[in-house]
Design a protein around this motif. Structure first.
Motif, PDB file in Angstrom:
ATOM      1  N   THR A 162      12.042  13.516  -2.854  1.00 24.89           N
ATOM      2  CA  THR A 162      11.661  14.739  -3.592  1.00 24.89           C
ATOM      3  C   THR A 162      11.272  14.491  -5.042  1.00 24.89           C
ATOM      4  O   THR A 162      11.190  15.446  -5.819  1.00 24.89           O
ATOM      5  N   GLY A 163      11.027  13.222  -5.427  1.00 25.82           N
ATOM      6  CA  GLY A 163      10.744  12.966  -6.831  1.00 25.82           C
ATOM      7  C   GLY A 163      11.902  13.388  -7.710  1.00 25.82           C
ATOM      8  O   GLY A 163      11.725  14.010  -8.745  1.00 25.82           O
ATOM      9  N   PHE A 164      13.127  13.066  -7.251  1.00 25.51           N
ATOM     10  CA  PHE A 164      14.365  13.407  -7.954  1.00 25.51           C
ATOM     11  C   PHE A 164      14.530  14.924  -8.116  1.00 25.51           C
ATOM     12  O   PHE A 164      14.961  15.423  -9.141  1.00 25.51           O
TER      13      PHE A 164
ATOM     14  N   ALA B 239       0.828  -1.207   0.000  1.00 22.31           N
ATOM     15  CA  ALA B 239       0.000   0.000   0.000  1.00 22.31           C
ATOM     16  C   ALA B 239       0.864   1.258   0.000  1.00 22.31           C
ATOM     17  O   ALA B 239       0.559   2.238  -0.689  1.00 22.31           O
ATOM     18  N   PHE B 240       1.938   1.225   0.764  1.00 23.38           N
ATOM     19  CA  PHE B 240       2.857   2.361   0.807  1.00 23.38           C
ATOM     20  C   PHE B 240       3.472   2.587  -0.570  1.00 23.38           C
ATOM     21  O   PHE B 240       3.557   3.722  -1.054  1.00 23.38           O
ATOM     22  N   CYS B 241       3.910   1.505  -1.216  1.00 24.78           N
ATOM     23  CA  CYS B 241       4.539   1.631  -2.530  1.00 24.78           C
ATOM     24  C   CYS B 241       3.556   2.127  -3.580  1.00 24.78           C
ATOM     25  O   CYS B 241       3.925   2.907  -4.470  1.00 24.78           O
ATOM     26  N   GLN B 242       2.315   1.697  -3.473  1.00 27.18           N
ATOM     27  CA  GLN B 242       1.308   2.202  -4.404  1.00 27.18           C
ATOM     28  C   GLN B 242       1.078   3.693  -4.199  1.00 27.18           C
ATOM     29  O   GLN B 242       0.985   4.465  -5.158  1.00 27.18           O
ATOM     30  N   LYS B 243       1.019   4.106  -2.933  1.00 26.12           N
ATOM     31  CA  LYS B 243       0.784   5.517  -2.621  1.00 26.12           C
ATOM     32  C   LYS B 243       1.962   6.391  -3.012  1.00 26.12           C
ATOM     33  O   LYS B 243       1.790   7.491  -3.537  1.00 26.12           O
TER      34      LYS B 243
ATOM     35  N   SER C 291       7.136   1.935  -8.184  1.00 27.50           N
ATOM     36  CA  SER C 291       7.431   1.457  -9.539  1.00 27.50           C
ATOM     37  C   SER C 291       7.950   2.580 -10.421  1.00 27.50           C
ATOM     38  O   SER C 291       8.906   2.402 -11.183  1.00 27.50           O
ATOM     39  N   ALA C 292       7.331   3.753 -10.318  1.00 29.32           N
ATOM     40  CA  ALA C 292       7.768   4.900 -11.112  1.00 29.32           C
ATOM     41  C   ALA C 292       9.154   5.366 -10.676  1.00 29.32           C
ATOM     42  O   ALA C 292       9.990   5.747 -11.509  1.00 29.32           O
ATOM     43  N   ILE C 293       9.416   5.325  -9.382  1.00 30.31           N
ATOM     44  CA  ILE C 293      10.731   5.719  -8.874  1.00 30.31           C
ATOM     45  C   ILE C 293      11.797   4.764  -9.400  1.00 30.31           C
ATOM     46  O   ILE C 293      12.876   5.182  -9.830  1.00 30.31           O
ATOM     47  N   ALA C 294      11.500   3.468  -9.368  1.00 29.06           N
ATOM     48  CA  ALA C 294      12.465   2.479  -9.854  1.00 29.06           C
ATOM     49  C   ALA C 294      12.732   2.675 -11.346  1.00 29.06           C
ATOM     50  O   ALA C 294      13.886   2.609 -11.793  1.00 29.06           O
ATOM     51  N   ALA C 295      11.681   2.920 -12.116  1.00 27.21           N
ATOM     52  CA  ALA C 295      11.853   3.099 -13.558  1.00 27.21           C
ATOM     53  C   ALA C 295      12.697   4.330 -13.877  1.00 27.21           C
ATOM     54  O   ALA C 295      13.614   4.282 -14.711  1.00 27.21           O
ATOM     55  N   ARG C 296      12.407   5.425 -13.208  1.00 29.77           N
ATOM     56  CA  ARG C 296      13.198   6.647 -13.431  1.00 29.77           C
ATOM     57  C   ARG C 296      14.612   6.465 -12.894  1.00 29.77           C
ATOM     58  O   ARG C 296      15.590   6.934 -13.485  1.00 29.77           O
ATOM     59  N   GLY C 297      14.732   5.774 -11.776  1.00 34.26           N
ATOM     60  CA  GLY C 297      16.043   5.551 -11.178  1.00 34.26           C
ATOM     61  C   GLY C 297      16.974   4.773 -12.090  1.00 34.26           C
ATOM     62  O   GLY C 297      18.183   5.055 -12.147  1.00 34.26           O
ATOM     63  N   LYS C 298      16.440   3.804 -12.813  1.00 29.55           N
ATOM     64  CA  LYS C 298      17.263   3.025 -13.738  1.00 29.55           C
ATOM     65  C   LYS C 298      17.851   3.917 -14.838  1.00 29.55           C
ATOM     66  O   LYS C 298      19.013   3.738 -15.246  1.00 29.55           O
ATOM     67  N   LYS C 299      17.072   4.864 -15.311  1.00 28.15           N
ATOM     68  CA  LYS C 299      17.562   5.789 -16.345  1.00 28.15           C
ATOM     69  C   LYS C 299      18.619   6.737 -15.769  1.00 28.15           C
ATOM     70  O   LYS C 299      19.646   7.001 -16.402  1.00 28.15           O
ATOM     71  N   LEU C 300      18.353   7.231 -14.567  1.00 27.48           N
ATOM     72  CA  LEU C 300      19.296   8.168 -13.952  1.00 27.48           C
ATOM     73  C   LEU C 300      20.604   7.477 -13.561  1.00 27.48           C
ATOM     74  O   LEU C 300      21.651   8.116 -13.523  1.00 27.48           O
ATOM     75  N   LYS C 301      20.543   6.187 -13.282  1.00 29.31           N
ATOM     76  CA  LYS C 301      21.764   5.446 -12.979  1.00 29.31           C
ATOM     77  C   LYS C 301      22.728   5.516 -14.159  1.00 29.31           C
ATOM     78  O   LYS C 301      23.948   5.659 -13.976  1.00 29.31           O
TER      79      LYS C 301
ATOM     80  N   ALA D  64      10.753   0.001   1.716  1.00 27.96           N
ATOM     81  CA  ALA D  64      10.526   0.526   0.368  1.00 27.96           C
ATOM     82  C   ALA D  64      11.840   0.960  -0.283  1.00 27.96           C
ATOM     83  O   ALA D  64      12.066   0.700  -1.471  1.00 27.96           O
ATOM     84  N   ILE D  65      12.702   1.616   0.486  1.00 29.86           N
ATOM     85  CA  ILE D  65      13.999   2.031  -0.053  1.00 29.86           C
ATOM     86  C   ILE D  65      14.815   0.815  -0.460  1.00 29.86           C
ATOM     87  O   ILE D  65      15.441   0.779  -1.536  1.00 29.86           O
ATOM     88  N   ALA D  66      14.815  -0.215   0.376  1.00 29.83           N
ATOM     89  CA  ALA D  66      15.554  -1.437   0.056  1.00 29.83           C
ATOM     90  C   ALA D  66      14.988  -2.113  -1.191  1.00 29.83           C
ATOM     91  O   ALA D  66      15.740  -2.580  -2.060  1.00 29.83           O
ATOM     92  N   LYS D  67      13.678  -2.158  -1.296  1.00 31.45           N
ATOM     93  CA  LYS D  67      13.017  -2.799  -2.439  1.00 31.45           C
ATOM     94  C   LYS D  67      13.316  -2.062  -3.740  1.00 31.45           C
ATOM     95  O   LYS D  67      13.722  -2.667  -4.744  1.00 31.45           O
ATOM     96  N   VAL D  68      13.117  -0.755  -3.741  1.00 33.31           N
ATOM     97  CA  VAL D  68      13.338   0.041  -4.955  1.00 33.31           C
ATOM     98  C   VAL D  68      14.828   0.048  -5.312  1.00 33.31           C
ATOM     99  O   VAL D  68      15.195  -0.075  -6.484  1.00 33.31           O
TER     100      VAL D  68
END
Length: 261
Positions: A128-130, A81-85, A89-99, A249-253
């Motif tokens: 902060t949403g990057f 529920a926390f991850c949905q809120k 998923s969006a953070i992980a997707a953007r994070g992969k590009k920023l990596k 959540a931080i560990a998962k993402v």
């Protein structure tokens, strides 16, 4: 709104600030704030510059900060529920590009601090949403309000002292903008954390990410060890944020980002 730059020139090390005894009582409403503020300003008059005292006196009671402090309900959600809120998923997707975009910076950070890109990008995205939303509250008013508030007065008096030290050093000003609890920069450092671990501008990717890695290393991060629940570096994530669901959540993402090619 973009937070005011928090340039810290190599200020590291454990500087402890014991809360100054308050002559005025803490309170739970705006009614006593001005009297508390004036009393506290007198107490710190010999410890801080007039500029810092004036900055304190310019603060106002931040009701929005109190509302936010009382309303942190998402930290009581389940991990799904926390991850949905919070958009894991969006953070992980953007994070992969920023990596990939910041690959040279992350290589430098991992070489220096032993922290891989994943948890840093997860924190940056979650906080902060990057860098898209780093706060719109007056930092000193937020911290002073919480120092006056009875709920966690000692903790935030400590933060207020650190903030006033940074005003003395020209890092903060009376107009510095942060988030609801006084956090500043792309990864949301509290004033005392800025003082202890800040490296460069916390409003830049380089400064924020290096400072965050510096913080994690100082709190026990071990190069090459895992950071999931039960693994050695999960303890450093616990130091970053006290909420169990946030740590998970931080560990998962972070793991999802680090697993990407």
């Amino acid at each position: 709104m973009k937070a005011v730059s928090t340039m810290v020139m190599g200020v590291v090390g454990a500087l402890a600030f014991a809360p100054v005894a308050q002559a005025a009582q803490c309170g739970n409403s705006a009614g006593g704030f001005d009297a508390w503020k004036a009393s506290y300003a007198r107490e710190i008059g010999g410890k801080f510059s007039q500029r810092a005292v004036n900055a304190l006196m310019s603060t106002s009671y931040a009701q929005a900060t109190i509302n936010a402090d009382r309303g942190q309900h998402s930290f009581h959600l389940s991990l799904p529920a926390f991850c949905q809120k919070r958009g894991c998923s969006a953070i992980a997707a953007r994070g992969k590009k920023l990596k990939h975009q910041y690959s040279a910076l992350f290589a430098q950070i991992e070489s220096t601090y032993g922290v891989p890109p994943g948890p840093l990008l997860a924190i940056w995205g979650m906080e902060t949403g990057f860098g898209a939303v780093s706060g719109h509250q007056n930092m000193l008013s937020a911290v002073a309000t919480l120092a006056y508030d009875c709920r966690r007065s000692d903790y935030f008096t400590d933060q207020l002292n650190a903030a006033l030290t940074l005003v003395d050093r020209g890092v903060f000003s009376a107009g510095t903008i942060g988030s609801m609890h006084g956090e500043v920069g792309m990864t949301q450092f509290m004033p005392k954390t800025v003082l202890q671990y800040g490296l460069g501008s916390l409003d830049s990717a380089q400064g924020a990410l290096m400072s965050t890695a510096n913080y994690l290393k100082a709190h026990g991060w071990t190069r090459g060890a895992g950071y999931g629940p039960g693994e050695p570096n999960f303890g450093a994530l616990k130091e970053w944020n006290a909420a169990s669901v946030y740590q998970q959540a931080i560990a998962k993402v972070g793991a999802e980002i680090d697993a990407a090619p």
